[in-house]
Design an enzyme around this catalytic site. Sequence first.
Site, PDB file in Angstrom:
ATOM      1  N   LYS A   1       6.858  24.985  13.363  1.00 24.63           N
ATOM      2  CA  LYS A   1       6.700  26.483  13.413  1.00 24.63           C
ATOM      3  C   LYS A   1       5.689  26.773  12.119  1.00 24.63           C
ATOM      4  O   LYS A   1       5.363  28.049  12.207  1.00 24.63           O
ATOM      5  CB  LYS A   1       8.231  26.900  13.514  1.00 24.63           C
ATOM      6  CG  LYS A   1       8.833  26.730  14.933  1.00 24.63           C
ATOM      7  CD  LYS A   1       7.897  27.169  16.172  1.00 24.63           C
ATOM      8  CE  LYS A   1       8.352  27.189  17.407  1.00 24.63           C
ATOM      9  NZ  LYS A   1       7.346  27.719  18.671  1.00 24.63           N
TER      10      LYS A   1
ATOM     11  N   ARG B   1      17.127  17.971  20.374  1.00 24.40           N
ATOM     12  CA  ARG B   1      15.524  18.025  20.506  1.00 24.40           C
ATOM     13  C   ARG B   1      15.243  16.640  20.756  1.00 24.40           C
ATOM     14  O   ARG B   1      15.838  15.443  20.209  1.00 24.40           O
ATOM     15  CB  ARG B   1      15.113  18.755  19.623  1.00 24.40           C
ATOM     16  CG  ARG B   1      15.356  20.322  19.196  1.00 24.40           C
ATOM     17  CD  ARG B   1      14.420  21.000  20.282  1.00 24.40           C
ATOM     18  NE  ARG B   1      14.744  22.683  20.086  1.00 24.40           N
ATOM     19  CZ  ARG B   1      13.847  23.538  20.551  1.00 24.40           C
ATOM     20  NH1 ARG B   1      12.796  23.056  21.221  1.00 24.40           N
ATOM     21  NH2 ARG B   1      14.232  24.887  20.326  1.00 24.40           N
TER      22      ARG B   1
ATOM     23  N   LYS C   1      10.085  28.365  30.296  1.00 26.80           N
ATOM     24  CA  LYS C   1       8.623  28.134  30.023  1.00 26.80           C
ATOM     25  C   LYS C   1       8.137  26.448  30.153  1.00 26.80           C
ATOM     26  O   LYS C   1       7.273  26.400  30.563  1.00 26.80           O
ATOM     27  CB  LYS C   1       8.461  28.557  28.431  1.00 26.80           C
ATOM     28  CG  LYS C   1       7.134  28.519  27.914  1.00 26.80           C
ATOM     29  CD  LYS C   1       7.018  29.364  26.727  1.00 26.80           C
ATOM     30  CE  LYS C   1       7.725  29.188  25.867  1.00 26.80           C
ATOM     31  NZ  LYS C   1       7.815  28.009  24.862  1.00 26.80           N
ATOM     32  N   THR C   2       9.097  25.722  29.458  1.00 32.38           N
ATOM     33  CA  THR C   2       8.689  24.365  29.369  1.00 32.38           C
ATOM     34  C   THR C   2       8.852  23.817  30.894  1.00 32.38           C
ATOM     35  O   THR C   2       8.013  23.057  31.471  1.00 32.38           O
ATOM     36  CB  THR C   2       9.633  23.466  28.446  1.00 32.38           C
ATOM     37  OG1 THR C   2       9.358  23.838  27.190  1.00 32.38           O
ATOM     38  CG2 THR C   2       9.148  21.947  28.768  1.00 32.38           C
TER      39      THR C   2
ATOM     40  N   ARG D   1      16.083  26.127  13.029  1.00 34.31           N
ATOM     41  CA  ARG D   1      15.382  26.880  12.201  1.00 34.31           C
ATOM     42  C   ARG D   1      16.193  27.917  11.197  1.00 34.31           C
ATOM     43  O   ARG D   1      17.339  28.191  11.492  1.00 34.31           O
ATOM     44  CB  ARG D   1      14.143  27.635  12.859  1.00 34.31           C
ATOM     45  CG  ARG D   1      13.234  26.742  13.347  1.00 34.31           C
ATOM     46  CD  ARG D   1      11.912  27.771  13.969  1.00 34.31           C
ATOM     47  NE  ARG D   1      12.508  28.562  14.855  1.00 34.31           N
ATOM     48  CZ  ARG D   1      12.658  29.864  14.850  1.00 34.31           C
ATOM     49  NH1 ARG D   1      12.363  30.572  13.708  1.00 34.31           N
ATOM     50  NH2 ARG D   1      13.016  30.668  15.875  1.00 34.31           N
TER      51      ARG D   1
ATOM     52  N   ASP E   1       4.107  24.659  24.432  1.00 36.10           N
ATOM     53  CA  ASP E   1       4.504  25.866  23.858  1.00 36.10           C
ATOM     54  C   ASP E   1       3.668  26.743  22.887  1.00 36.10           C
ATOM     55  O   ASP E   1       3.716  27.779  22.637  1.00 36.10           O
ATOM     56  CB  ASP E   1       5.460  24.996  22.862  1.00 36.10           C
ATOM     57  CG  ASP E   1       6.417  25.945  21.969  1.00 36.10           C
ATOM     58  OD1 ASP E   1       7.142  26.867  22.505  1.00 36.10           O
ATOM     59  OD2 ASP E   1       6.427  25.838  20.675  1.00 36.10           O
TER      60      ASP E   1
ATOM     61  N   HIS F   1       2.403  32.015  21.789  1.00 39.28           N
ATOM     62  CA  HIS F   1       3.652  31.538  22.007  1.00 39.28           C
ATOM     63  C   HIS F   1       3.855  31.290  23.564  1.00 39.28           C
ATOM     64  O   HIS F   1       4.837  31.782  24.137  1.00 39.28           O
ATOM     65  CB  HIS F   1       4.944  31.897  21.403  1.00 39.28           C
ATOM     66  CG  HIS F   1       6.169  31.262  21.294  1.00 39.28           C
ATOM     67  ND1 HIS F   1       7.408  31.770  21.592  1.00 39.28           N
ATOM     68  CD2 HIS F   1       6.401  29.883  21.160  1.00 39.28           C
ATOM     69  CE1 HIS F   1       8.374  30.682  21.450  1.00 39.28           C
ATOM     70  NE2 HIS F   1       7.683  29.642  21.236  1.00 39.28           N
TER      71      HIS F   1
ATOM     72  N   SER G   1      12.897  31.220  24.620  1.00 37.10           N
ATOM     73  CA  SER G   1      13.880  30.251  24.524  1.00 37.10           C
ATOM     74  C   SER G   1      14.784  30.444  25.780  1.00 37.10           C
ATOM     75  O   SER G   1      15.586  31.476  25.845  1.00 37.10           O
ATOM     76  CB  SER G   1      14.512  29.865  23.278  1.00 37.10           C
ATOM     77  OG  SER G   1      15.488  28.616  23.550  1.00 37.10           O
TER      78      SER G   1
END
Length: 589
Positions: A260, A381, A301-302, A117, A316, A279, A297
């Site tokens: 995003k 990704r 979390k994932t 990004r 997410d 988020h 990040s």
Amino acid sequence: MASRSLRPLTQVLRTLQRVQKVHPRALHAGRPALDRARVAESLKASQALASHQLPADHHIFEDADLELLHNLGIHTEWVQHNASPGTLYDEALRYEKGSAILSTGALAAFSGAKTGRSPVDKRVVYESTTSDDVWWGAVNIPLSENTFKINRERAIDYLNTRERLYVFDGFAGWDPEHRYKIRVITSRAYHALFMHNMLIRPTEEELANFGQPDYTIYNAGAFPANRATEGMTSGTSVSLNFKTGEVVILGTQYAGEMKKGVFTIMNYLLPKRGILSMHASANEGKDGDVTIFFGLSGTGKTTLSADEHRLLIGDDEHAWTDRGIFNIEGGCYAKAIGLTREKEPEIWDAIRFGALLENVVFDSRTGEVDYNDSSITENTRVSYPLEYIPNVKIPAVGGHPKNIIMLTCDAFGVLPPVSKLTPSQAMYHFISGYTAKVAGTEEGVTEPTATFSACFGAPFMVWHPAKYAELLAEKMAKHNVNAWLINTGWTGGAYGSGHRMSLKDTRAIIDAIHSGDLAKVEYENMSRFNLQVPKSCPNVDTQILMPNKTWKNQEDFEHTAVKLATLFKENFKKFEEGCSDDIRAAAPE
């Protein structure tokens, strides 16, 4: 009638194999030269292609749909609307450099120069109907309406030069009462496949009755912004216009900008309706108990929300309404660097036909991916639909959360592996959004560096962070939700001297939270940060629970704790105005 003369790539290769008696690998191995030439010739556009005819499995706009694009100033006649993954594979392989079918059946794509990004190039249109709502500053940089029109015109001019375009219509939000219609217009099949995965895919009936979208994304990322245009600082521009319901992308082909962009839209629209956008990932237990995981990040979390004993709601982006929570997305966009089946079995098994791998390095002969190769980017990704996860919950909605877990990767080694937060502390840590970068992750970083991202997602917030914090506090109080701070970072010392918290211990802690066992044990106070730390936890060594006990040198621990506490307090100064005395009092000493 649509022509069937465009043969899939596999059929072309099989035909050549029969005629030439060549092993399939030889067709990709650079030998012989004659075979390469014949493959290239076979993949040229056919007469049917040249006359704008499509295979029967393609979806093409009727006149009425083309009229909609004409009303936008787009006159390209060859437009594929919500094409199937197979069709988009075929298109990407024909027309997009770097595309390939990998050994698992997933599609590889290359995003070009931009592999992540570009937050410094994001702009929000400043206009009277929304200007009082937006948190203006480094996150939401204002853009004039006139400059937005210039960028939009530039994007449309570029799209009009393309021989073929791809349009995907989908939904953001699994709750039918709170979902929004999103239309994506792009010149790349890979982008269309990405949004096919990431938005919620409409049924045939929903697509037929889709009507006008609430927001339209013009992705002309292969064409740069004009640097001479007022408000532009580079050839990259991602601009949002809440008044007109439009997003314009120039100068970046990184697919994550679209994802995003949609999240930023939802972060504006939902809080206006009293809905908290988050988020965060979420999962659900057998008894319907929901847990939300906030985290930046690299905090897990994932990974931690993927639990074989619980249903995944999403990894997410979520929203919390008066009825419960819902996932905003139709898919997952996971980091692929260092991926192994042992560490991430759910993600590994999701990499199959329909999945999209972005900027990975692979063997052109075998299609095998080297997940440890970061020569293109560290930010490799994979995108795949939610239903590729075996224990996913569809529809992706759940009840009110029972537990909220705030994840931090503390490279200073100061914060405990788990602590129970008071409501005021939960607000303080939510607004702070702390994690840490470690040496080697970025050029010039030689020691642990604190990173604070308000609401665990500042780059995507539109309102002032207090807006989201107030909604979270209100909902937590109403539904009696427990809040926990979990450190997945370092223990026994800071980065360089200590070691990373084991995933086994972190999972055991989360299991104890879900079972209710951790709420029943005795707690002790950790000074300076005033955190309530459990004295014991099932299946976890009690010695690691209080962080200073794992350090060999107590003086070093105190010095590092003071340093981290000071960073917290310095960061929070910009949020103190408007926060209650209780929240301000939750700061470290």
